[in-house]
Design a protein around this motif. Structure first.
Motif, PDB file in Angstrom:
ATOM      1  N   PRO A 127       0.818  -1.220   0.000  1.00 24.38           N
ATOM      2  CA  PRO A 127       0.000   0.000   0.000  1.00 24.38           C
ATOM      3  C   PRO A 127       0.848   1.265   0.000  1.00 24.38           C
ATOM      4  N   GLU A 128       0.406   2.264  -0.730  1.00 23.52           N
ATOM      5  CA  GLU A 128       1.118   3.536  -0.777  1.00 23.52           C
ATOM      6  C   GLU A 128       1.132   4.182   0.611  1.00 23.52           C
ATOM      7  N   GLY A 129       2.261   4.785   0.933  1.00 24.01           N
ATOM      8  CA  GLY A 129       2.376   5.481   2.214  1.00 24.01           C
ATOM      9  C   GLY A 129       2.778   4.614   3.386  1.00 24.01           C
ATOM     10  N   VAL A 130       2.854   3.304   3.189  1.00 32.00           N
ATOM     11  CA  VAL A 130       3.237   2.397   4.278  1.00 32.00           C
ATOM     12  C   VAL A 130       4.745   2.197   4.244  1.00 32.00           C
ATOM     13  N   SER A 131       5.403   2.504   5.332  1.00 28.75           N
ATOM     14  CA  SER A 131       6.844   2.297   5.437  1.00 28.75           C
ATOM     15  C   SER A 131       7.141   1.369   6.606  1.00 28.75           C
ATOM     16  N   LEU A 132       8.350   0.827   6.620  1.00 33.26           N
ATOM     17  CA  LEU A 132       8.753  -0.124   7.655  1.00 33.26           C
ATOM     18  C   LEU A 132       9.720   0.541   8.627  1.00 33.26           C
ATOM     19  N   LYS A 133       9.731   0.067   9.855  1.00 30.94           N
ATOM     20  CA  LYS A 133      10.647   0.587  10.870  1.00 30.94           C
ATOM     21  C   LYS A 133      11.372  -0.580  11.535  1.00 30.94           C
ATOM     22  N   VAL A 134      12.466  -0.270  12.189  1.00 30.79           N
ATOM     23  CA  VAL A 134      13.209  -1.284  12.928  1.00 30.79           C
ATOM     24  C   VAL A 134      12.448  -1.626  14.200  1.00 30.79           C
ATOM     25  N   VAL A 135      12.190  -2.914  14.409  1.00 33.05           N
ATOM     26  CA  VAL A 135      11.496  -3.386  15.602  1.00 33.05           C
ATOM     27  C   VAL A 135      12.392  -4.366  16.338  1.00 33.05           C
ATOM     28  N   MET A 136      12.547  -4.179  17.619  1.00 30.73           N
ATOM     29  CA  MET A 136      13.358  -5.103  18.404  1.00 30.73           C
ATOM     30  C   MET A 136      12.750  -6.497  18.362  1.00 30.73           C
ATOM     31  N   LYS A 137      13.583  -7.502  18.158  1.00 30.74           N
ATOM     32  CA  LYS A 137      13.141  -8.885  18.200  1.00 30.74           C
ATOM     33  C   LYS A 137      13.464  -9.454  19.568  1.00 30.74           C
ATOM     34  N   ALA A 138      12.445  -9.759  20.343  1.00 28.19           N
ATOM     35  CA  ALA A 138      12.660 -10.280  21.695  1.00 28.19           C
ATOM     36  C   ALA A 138      13.210 -11.697  21.615  1.00 28.19           C
ATOM     37  N   GLU A 139      14.340 -11.926  22.268  1.00 30.66           N
ATOM     38  CA  GLU A 139      14.964 -13.234  22.297  1.00 30.66           C
ATOM     39  C   GLU A 139      14.824 -13.831  23.687  1.00 30.66           C
ATOM     40  N   PHE A 140      14.463 -15.099  23.757  1.00 35.85           N
ATOM     41  CA  PHE A 140      14.170 -15.711  25.043  1.00 35.85           C
ATOM     42  C   PHE A 140      15.358 -15.651  25.992  1.00 35.85           C
ATOM     43  N   ALA A 141      16.527 -16.168  25.550  1.00 35.86           N
ATOM     44  CA  ALA A 141      17.681 -16.273  26.449  1.00 35.86           C
ATOM     45  C   ALA A 141      18.156 -14.908  26.921  1.00 35.86           C
ATOM     46  N   ARG A 142      18.177 -13.937  26.016  1.00 35.66           N
ATOM     47  CA  ARG A 142      18.696 -12.616  26.353  1.00 35.66           C
ATOM     48  C   ARG A 142      17.691 -11.759  27.119  1.00 35.66           C
ATOM     49  N   ASP A 143      16.419 -11.801  26.705  1.00 37.85           N
ATOM     50  CA  ASP A 143      15.439 -10.838  27.201  1.00 37.85           C
ATOM     51  C   ASP A 143      14.431 -11.399  28.202  1.00 37.85           C
ATOM     52  N   ILE A 144      14.016 -12.649  27.999  1.00 36.45           N
ATOM     53  CA  ILE A 144      12.896 -13.168  28.783  1.00 36.45           C
ATOM     54  C   ILE A 144      13.356 -14.002  29.970  1.00 36.45           C
ATOM     55  N   GLU A 145      14.308 -14.887  29.741  1.00 35.33           N
ATOM     56  CA  GLU A 145      14.748 -15.791  30.813  1.00 35.33           C
ATOM     57  C   GLU A 145      15.157 -15.041  32.077  1.00 35.33           C
ATOM     58  N   PRO A 146      15.934 -13.940  31.979  1.00 34.41           N
ATOM     59  CA  PRO A 146      16.288 -13.227  33.213  1.00 34.41           C
ATOM     60  C   PRO A 146      15.089 -12.670  33.958  1.00 34.41           C
ATOM     61  N   ILE A 147      14.041 -12.246  33.221  1.00 28.34           N
ATOM     62  CA  ILE A 147      12.844 -11.717  33.874  1.00 28.34           C
ATOM     63  C   ILE A 147      12.122 -12.816  34.649  1.00 28.34           C
ATOM     64  N   LEU A 148      11.957 -13.968  34.004  1.00 30.15           N
ATOM     65  CA  LEU A 148      11.237 -15.064  34.646  1.00 30.15           C
ATOM     66  C   LEU A 148      11.995 -15.610  35.839  1.00 30.15           C
ATOM     67  N   GLU A 149      13.330 -15.639  35.753  1.00 29.27           N
ATOM     68  CA  GLU A 149      14.124 -16.219  36.832  1.00 29.27           C
ATOM     69  C   GLU A 149      14.287 -15.284  38.019  1.00 29.27           C
ATOM     70  N   ARG A 150      14.285 -13.982  37.751  1.00 28.89           N
ATOM     71  CA  ARG A 150      14.565 -13.042  38.833  1.00 28.89           C
ATOM     72  C   ARG A 150      13.478 -13.082  39.899  1.00 28.89           C
ATOM     73  N   GLY A 151      12.241 -13.207  39.453  1.00 33.21           N
ATOM     74  CA  GLY A 151      11.155 -13.352  40.411  1.00 33.21           C
ATOM     75  C   GLY A 151      10.907 -12.130  41.258  1.00 33.21           C
ATOM     76  N   GLY A 152      10.901 -10.946  40.684  1.00 34.08           N
ATOM     77  CA  GLY A 152      10.618  -9.724  41.426  1.00 34.08           C
ATOM     78  C   GLY A 152       9.756  -8.803  40.598  1.00 34.08           C
ATOM     79  N   PRO A 153       9.322  -7.665  41.162  1.00 36.20           N
ATOM     80  CA  PRO A 153       8.491  -6.711  40.418  1.00 36.20           C
ATOM     81  C   PRO A 153       9.141  -6.298  39.109  1.00 36.20           C
ATOM     82  N   LEU A 154       8.326  -6.055  38.095  1.00 35.34           N
ATOM     83  CA  LEU A 154       8.834  -5.734  36.767  1.00 35.34           C
ATOM     84  C   LEU A 154       9.003  -4.231  36.590  1.00 35.34           C
TER      85      LEU A 154
END
Length: 572
Positions: A127-154
Motif C-alpha cells: 500500500p502507498e504510504g506504508v513504510s517499515l521501521k526497525v522493531v526489536m526482536k525479543a529473544e528468550f535467552a537474552r530478554d525473557i529468561e532473566p525476567i522469569l528467573e529473577r522473580g521480582g516486580p517488573l
C-alpha cells in the motif's frame, strides 16, 4: 538465476497451495508481511545501515522494488526471482542465507517464508504510504529468561520486553525448563476480568515450562493491566538460571587466571604489552604503585564544583592501568567476533581460553558507532558501563589476566600520579594542549590515542579525548561521609543511573579536564536509540564516552569478580 530457486518451484502462479490442494487466503501486507520484514530484515536493511555498509534498504516501497545487481529485491508475481524470498530458503550453511544464520541470526520459519512467497506471487501489493521501521526482536535467552528467573516486580523496560515477546509469539526453547519454586496449580481457564497475580500469574512464573496459549493470554492481559507484582511475592532464582550460569563462567575464568598469574608482589610489576590471542592487536599496561593521596579538590581550586569535596585521604593498592583508552581495534574483537578474522600473532605467549566464548556479547548496533570519526587507532566510544564491564570479563577470559574498570578513587589516584595540582602538570590550563585533546584543539572530534604527552606514571590521554567509565555510582554528596583515611572506596551501584565518568573529552572546556572533576551518566545519553526497550550495550548520544581497563595485583575471589563485572543494574 541460482540453481537453488528450483527448491521453491511447484506452487501455482495464482496463489500458494496449502496441504490438500486448497488455496491460501490472500496475504495482507500490513498484517502478514510487514511484521516479518520489520522483525527480521529492516534491522540491517534500513537507510542508515545501507549507507554505511553498502547494503540496500527495504524500509519503503520505492527502495524495496529497486533492482539489486542481477536480481530483483522484489519482482511482483515472481517469488523465485525475488531476493527477499529466495534468500530465506537457502541452506542455512550458505553465506547468502537471510537472515544470516552463519552470524547467529534466527532463520525465518517455513510459514514466514511461505507468507512472503505467496505475497510476491499474488503481485506484492504494498500500500502507498506504508513504510517499515526497525522493531526489536525479543529473544528468550537474552530478554525473557532473566525476567522469569529473577522473580521480582517488573520495571517498565521488563513489561515492554514481555509485551513484545508475547506479541511475537512467545517462542520458548524446548530445552528450557526451570524447576518449580513451589507446587503450582495452573488456572483451568484464562481469566476473563482483572488479573490476580497469585491466582493467575505466579503459577506461570514458578512452573517455568513452555507456555500454553492460555498462559500467553494470561500474561498478555497481565502486562496490559500494568503487570502488578505484590511486594511480598519473591519467587527467587531458579536453579541453573542466568545468574548461576554467569557465576559458573566466572569461576572457570578465575581458575585460568590463577594458573596464568606470575606476579606475586609489587616489585614484580613491570610495564608490559599484551597481544589479544588469535589476533595482532596489542595493548599496554603500566604499573601504578600502592600509596595514599588526597582525593577531591580544595575550595581554592579554580572552577571546582561542590561534588569534588570535601577532600579526604584514600589508600590504594597496586594495579596496572591501560596506557591508552580501549581502541576500536580492541573493542570490535569483542563486538563482532564472527566478522573479525583470526590472525595469530607470531611468537605470542599470551594465555587464551575457550571460556571467552561463553561471555555474553553485544547485540549489533543500529548505527555505525564511531559516527564517522575514525576506527583504526581511535578510542572506542558510546558503550554503556555494562558493556565496558562485560568487555573486561571477556578480555580476562581471553588473556588469563583479571581486568576490570577502575573505581573512581583508583582513576583519580592514577590520573594525579603523585601530584596535588588541578592538572597533573600544574594549575595552568595553558599547557593543556601538550597533554590532552579538548575543545580548543580537537577539531570537534576524538583523535588517535597516545599522540599527546603522558602523565608522570606513563598514562596517555588520561584527561581529554574521551571520558572514561569507572565502577562507581555517582553521588554528589558521597565524599561527605569520609573523615579518616579510607581504603579502596567504591560506591557500588544500586540503580542504572548515574554512574561516574572521569577525565573530560574532546568536546569539553579545560575546566572539565581537571583531575578532580566528576560527571554522572544520564538516560539522555541514549535518547536517540531506536530500540524499545533501549539497548543495554550502546549509548547513541554519548560520543564522548570510552574506557580503559585496570588489572589489580591481587586476584579477587570468584564472587568479587562477578560483582565487578555484573553490577546488578545491567538493564539500563
Amino acid at each position: 538465476m541460482r540453481l537453488f530457486k528450483c527448491f521453491a518451484l511447484g506452487a501455482l502462479a495464482s496463489g500458494f497451495v496449502l496441504a490438500g490442494g486448497a488455496l491460501a487466503k490472500p496475504v495482507d501486507f500490513v498484517t502478514d508481511v510487514k511484521p516479518i520484514l520489520e522483525l527480521n530484515c529492516v534491522v540491517c536493511h534500513n537507510p542508515k545501515h545501507a549507507e554505511e555498509n553498502g547494503k540496500y534498504s527495504l524500509d519503503t516501497k520505492e527502495e524495496a522494488f529497486k533492482p539489486h545487481k542481477k536480481d530483483q529485491r522484489i519482482s511482483p508475481g515472481h517469488a523465485d526471482e525475488s531476493e527477499v524470498y529466495y534468500l530465506t530458503v537457502l541452506l542455512l550453511t550458505d553465506d547468502s542465507h537471510m537472515p544470516p544464520a552463519s552470524k547467529g541470526k534466527t532463520p525465518l520459519s517455513k510459514e514466514q517464508s511461505d507468507i512472503i512467497r505467496q505475497w510476491i506471487t499474488e503481485g506484492a501489493n504494498w500500500p502507498e504510504g506504508v513504510s517499515l521501521k526497525v522493531v526489536m526482536k525479543a529473544e528468550f535467552a537474552r530478554d525473557i529468561e532473566p525476567i522469569l528467573e529473577r522473580g521480582g516486580p517488573l520495571s517498565d523496560a521488563d513489561r515492554e520486553i514481555l509485551r513484545l515477546w508475547l506479541a511475537q509469539g512467545a517462542t520458548w526453547p524446548t530445552e528450557v525448563s526451570f524447576p518449580s519454586a513451589k507446587v503450582a496449580a495452573g488456572a483451568s481457564t484464562a481469566p476473563a476480568g482483572q488479573i490476580d497475580f497469585a491466582r493467575d500469574v505466579e503459577p506461570i512464573f514458578v512452573h517455568g515450562g513452555s507456555l500454553t496459549d492460555q498462559a500467553k493470554g494470561t500474561l498478555a492481559k497481565w502486562v496490559e493491566q500494568g503487570a502488578s507484582w505484590p511486594a511480598e511475592a519473591k519467587l527467587g532464582q531458579a536453579q541453573g538460571g542466568a545468574q548461576a550460569k554467569d557465576m559458573a563462567v566466572v569461576e572457570q575464568i578465575r581458575l585460568l587466571i590463577l594458573a596464568a598469574s606470575k606476579e606475586k608482589a609489587e616489585a614484580d610489576m613491570k610495564l608490559y604489552t599484551n597481544t589479544i590471542p588469535g589476533t595482532t592487536v596489542t595493548y599496554s599496561m603500566t604499573p601504578i604503585p600502592a600509596g595514599q593521596f588526597v582525593m577531591g579538590s580544595p575550595d581554592s581550586e579554580a572552577k571546582r564544583k561542590d561534588d569534588e569535596g570535601p577532600q579526604h585521604k584514600v589508600k590504594i593498592d597496586p594495579f596496572w592501568m591501560e596506557q591508552c583508552s580501549v581502541t576500536w581495534d580492541e573493542y570490535e574483537l569483542f563486538m563482532y567476533p564472527e566478522e573479525k578474522s583470526s590472525t595469530p600473532a607470531d611468537a605470542t605467549t599470551n594465555y587464551t581460553t575457550p571460556a571467552a566464548d561463553a561471555v555474553t556479547r553485544p547485540t549489533k548496533p543500529y548505527v555505525e558507532m564511531s559516527f564517522g570519526m575514525g576506527k583504526e587507532g581511535y578510542p572506542a566510544i558510546s558503550m554503556t558501563q555494562h558493556a565496558a564491564n562485560i568487555y573486561c570479563q571477556w578480555l580476562s577470559a581471553k588473556t588469563g589476566h583479571f581486568y576490570r574498570l577502575p573505581t573512581e578513587a583508583e582513576w583519580e589516584y592514577a590520573c594525579r600520579a603523585g601530584t596535588t595540582t588541578a592538572y597533573f602538570f600544574g594549575d595552568d590550563p595553558a599547557k593543556l594542549g601538550e597533554y590532552a585533546w579538548f575543545a580548543d584543539n580537537s577539531d570537534f572530534k576524538y583523535q588517535k590515542v597516545g599522540k599527546k604527552k603522558p602523565n608522570p606514571w606513563g598514562v596517555y590521554d588520561v584527561i581529554g579525548n574521551v571520558d572514561q567509565w569507572t565502577l562507581d555510582q555517582y553521588d554528589p554528596t558521597y565524599y561527605k561521609q569520609f573523615t579518616d583515611l579510607v581504603t579502596e572506596p567504591w560506591n557500588k551501584a544500586t540503580k542504572p543511573y548515574p554512574h561516574v565518568v572521569r577525565g573530560g573529552s574532546w568536546k569539553d572546556d579545560a575546566e572539565k579536564l581537571r583531575s578532580a572533576c566528576r560527571l554522572g551518566s544520564s538516560p539522555d545519553w541514549k535518547m536517540q536509540d531506536p530500540q524499545l526497550p533501549k539497548s543495554i550495550w550502546f549509548l547513541t548520544d554519548a560520543q564522548f564516552v570510552g574506557f580503559r581497563v585496570i588489572r589489580p595485583l591481587k586476584v579477587p575471589t570468584a564472587q568479587e569478580m562477578y560483582n565487578y563485572w555484573h553490577s546488578g543494574v545491567e538493564k539500563e
